[in-house]
Scaffold this active site. Structure first.
Site, short mmCIF file in Angstrom:
data_model
loop_
_atom_site.label_atom_id
_atom_site.label_comp_id
_atom_site.label_asym_id
_atom_site.label_seq_id
_atom_site.Cartn_x
_atom_site.Cartn_y
_atom_site.Cartn_z
CB THR A 96 -0.93 0.02 1.24
OG1 THR A 96 -0.16 -0.23 2.41
CG2 THR A 96 -2.00 -1.04 1.12
CG ASP A 123 0.08 -5.61 5.65
OD1 ASP A 123 -1.13 -5.63 5.35
OD2 ASP A 123 0.71 -4.57 5.84
#
Length: 563
Positions: free
Chosen positions: A108, A407
């Site tokens: 991201t 993640d």
């Protein structure tokens, strides 16, 4: 058509015809190059906010929301989610971080930095009055060629049965997060959770982390106490204090129906004609509960979970049959228990079959941790759902550990879904930059310059890694560019801890192909979309006088305008 002309057109009655409104004169409108340059500036500003959050030496951001809640994180998506922006281009850029997080779960920060740089290198072309379509054409051609280079020359296959190699890949993701101190623990937790929830049916592979790998945060203890359960944990206690709190190899029944008599949804009025009718009504309710409980008891389960309530009478009947009941279980938790122990959720007690009973669990136990009771269903034979129990000193630590772990699990999931890797540490970006620079010589016409600008923009990732650990960006980047100019050095990148050149294959820093490909696609396509905009019309709120947004200017002065 300018605003003054449209305003006069709005106010004038032409040749006695009715008044016609072509466009509202009140909203603020911007057009042309100014809009494109403003969008580029907005993109650069958003990228600069999280530029220091890239790499193993990433800095944390402390954010406070209007309610006073504090968030400390280096996760790009979590930071941008908390920031309020008014510029429409900046909002679009923040949206791509959320898209990246939902699609592949990692990258991201990289995608925002890359998108911001793609816009920044287009400034020169906008100032030179180059048409946006020419710039966009160069960008899209560069995207096609970069994905082709990525697939054919840079990515390498990975053996998903090799646990050591998989742990190295997850460690690359964890190494840039706050949780790197407990890297080995986090890597094993993430990999075990993903391997547990892998579900194959009719040749189709499904890895649903969001639904079947639940993270339960319990404040207290140490982070080292965190673990993956081969089963499910719920924040629930038994309904009756005398019910069993520990059962080995339980027979589990899952219900989606209530074990209490049906009540009226709103106001219910009952008229009795004889005094015995009231007693009869209570008997009917009791008979209903007895029948429902007899349906359950006939199959001899040890443990009953229901998503609805359990009445006191039902608790009495179940206790007499030595059955433990737990009520008001969430739908998502019930689905996880079904996956873990092999049970089937039943909607009506009359339809229960012996095959609906789950027998895959090894142990049911209720334990008290702190002031709360937790139900554990553990040691399942072949669970397809799991619970990750996280312990930590405070809620802030637990929230950040959960973000890091999510993640890591997405990285492991991406490798299982597409077992291909690319080198990390900016090596992939630099290899693509050098490859696109070579290819740009064969691109004809003005498109060559935007094409070459993409190759220059890709260098922002290794440059940011060097800057974040205090290295000499110019010297290290020049040396890396020279290294990639000679063949066979595509795995050379930047060591994020020292800022020096290093071979990523030797360091074991690898990233999933899916994450990197999605990063390039999202960043370049977003830059293209923002460069395609040539006008921004800002809306307004209603006037104080009560006129609607579509009304003309009020007499005696201009209406209040709000961007």
């Amino acid at each position: 058509i300018n605003a003054e002309y449209m305003g006069s057109l709005y106010r004038t009655k032409m040749a006695g015809r009715p008044q016609v409104m072509v466009i509202n004169t009140v909203p603020k409108k911007e057009e042309g190059r100014r809009v494109q340059l403003d969008n580029i500036f907005a993109g650069k500003m958003v990228a600069d906010v999280i530029r220091t959050c890239l790499g193993p030496r990433a800095m944390l951001k402390m954010l406070m929301d209007p309610m006073g809640t504090i968030v400390m994180t280096s996760d790009g998506n979590a930071i941008l989610r908390e920031i309020n922006v008014s510029h429409p281009a900046a909002k679009s850029l923040i949206e791509i971080a959320r898209t990246q997080d939902e699609e592949v779960g990692d990258g991201t920060t990289s995608v925002i930095i890359l998108a911001g740089e793609m816009l920044a290198v287009a400034t020169e072309f906008m100032e030179q009055e180059m048409h946006p379509s020419v710039v966009i054409g160069g960008y899209m051609k560069a995207l096609e060629d970069s994905l082709e280079l990525l697939e054919k020359k840079i990515c390498v296959p990975v053996d998903v049965t090799n646990r050591t190699q998989l742990l190295n890949i997850v460690a690359t993701c964890i190494g840039t997060k706050t949780m790197k101190k407990w890297s080995d623990l986090a890597c094993n937790i993430a990999l075990d959770a993903v391997q547990t929830v892998v579900f194959e049916e009719n040749g189709r592979k499904e890895i649903d982390i969001k639904r079947y790998a639940k993270v339960e945060k319990i404040p207290g203890g140490e982070v080292e106490d965190s673990r993956v359960l081969r089963g499910v944990m719920l924040n629930k206690d038994v309904t009756h204090p005398k019910m069993r709190r520990r059962i080995e190899k339980p027979r589990i029944l899952l219900l989606d129906c209530s074990l209490e008599y049906a009540k009226g949804e709103s106001q219910t009025a009952i008229e009795f004609t004889k005094e015995s009718d009231f007693s009869r009504m209570l008997e009917i309710e009791e008979e209903y509960i007895r029948r429902v409980c007899d349906d359950i008891i006939s199959l001899k389960p040890d443990l009953v979970f229901t998503e609805k309530g359990v009445s006191d009478l039902a608790q009495h009947f179940l206790l007499k049959a030595n059955i433990t009941a737990i009520r008001r279980v969430r739908k998502s938790d019930n689905n996880r228990i079904a996956r873990a122990c092999g049970a089937t959720i039943v909607n009506r007690t009359e339809e229960i079959k012996d095959t609906d009973i789950g027998t895959g669990a090894g142990l049911f136990e209720v334990r008290k941790i702190g002031e709360e009771f937790y139900t554990f269903i553990e040691d399942c034979a072949s669970p397809k759902a799991c619970t990750i129990v996280l312990r930590g000193a405070s809620k802030d630590v637990l929230m950040e550990v959960e973000r890091n772990l999510q993640d890591a699990m997405h990285v492991a999931r991406n490798v299982f879904m597409d077992p291909r890797l690319v080198p990390g540490g900016g090596a992939t970006e630099m290899a693509l930059s050098v490859g696109l620079s070579e290819k740009s010589k064969s691109v004809e016409g003005v498109t060559q310059w935007p094409y070459r600008a993409v190759s220059k923009a890709l260098e922002v990732i290794p440059r940011t890694l060097i800057q974040n650990c205090g290295g000499n960006a110019i010297r290290a980047l020049t040396a890396l560019r020279a290294k990639h100019a000679s063949t066979g050095n595509t795995t050379w990148g930047i060591d994020g801890n020292s800022g020096e050149l290093a071979d990523m294959a030797t360091l074991g820093v690898w990233e999933p192909y899916r994450v990197k490909a999605q990063t390039f696609k999202t960043a370049i396509e977003t830059a293209v979309m923002l460069l395609r905009i040539d006008a921004i019309v800002s809306g307004i709120k209603k006037n104080k006088g009560g006129a609607g947004a579509g009304a003309g200017p009020a007499e005696g002065g201009a209406p209040e305008e709000k961007e």
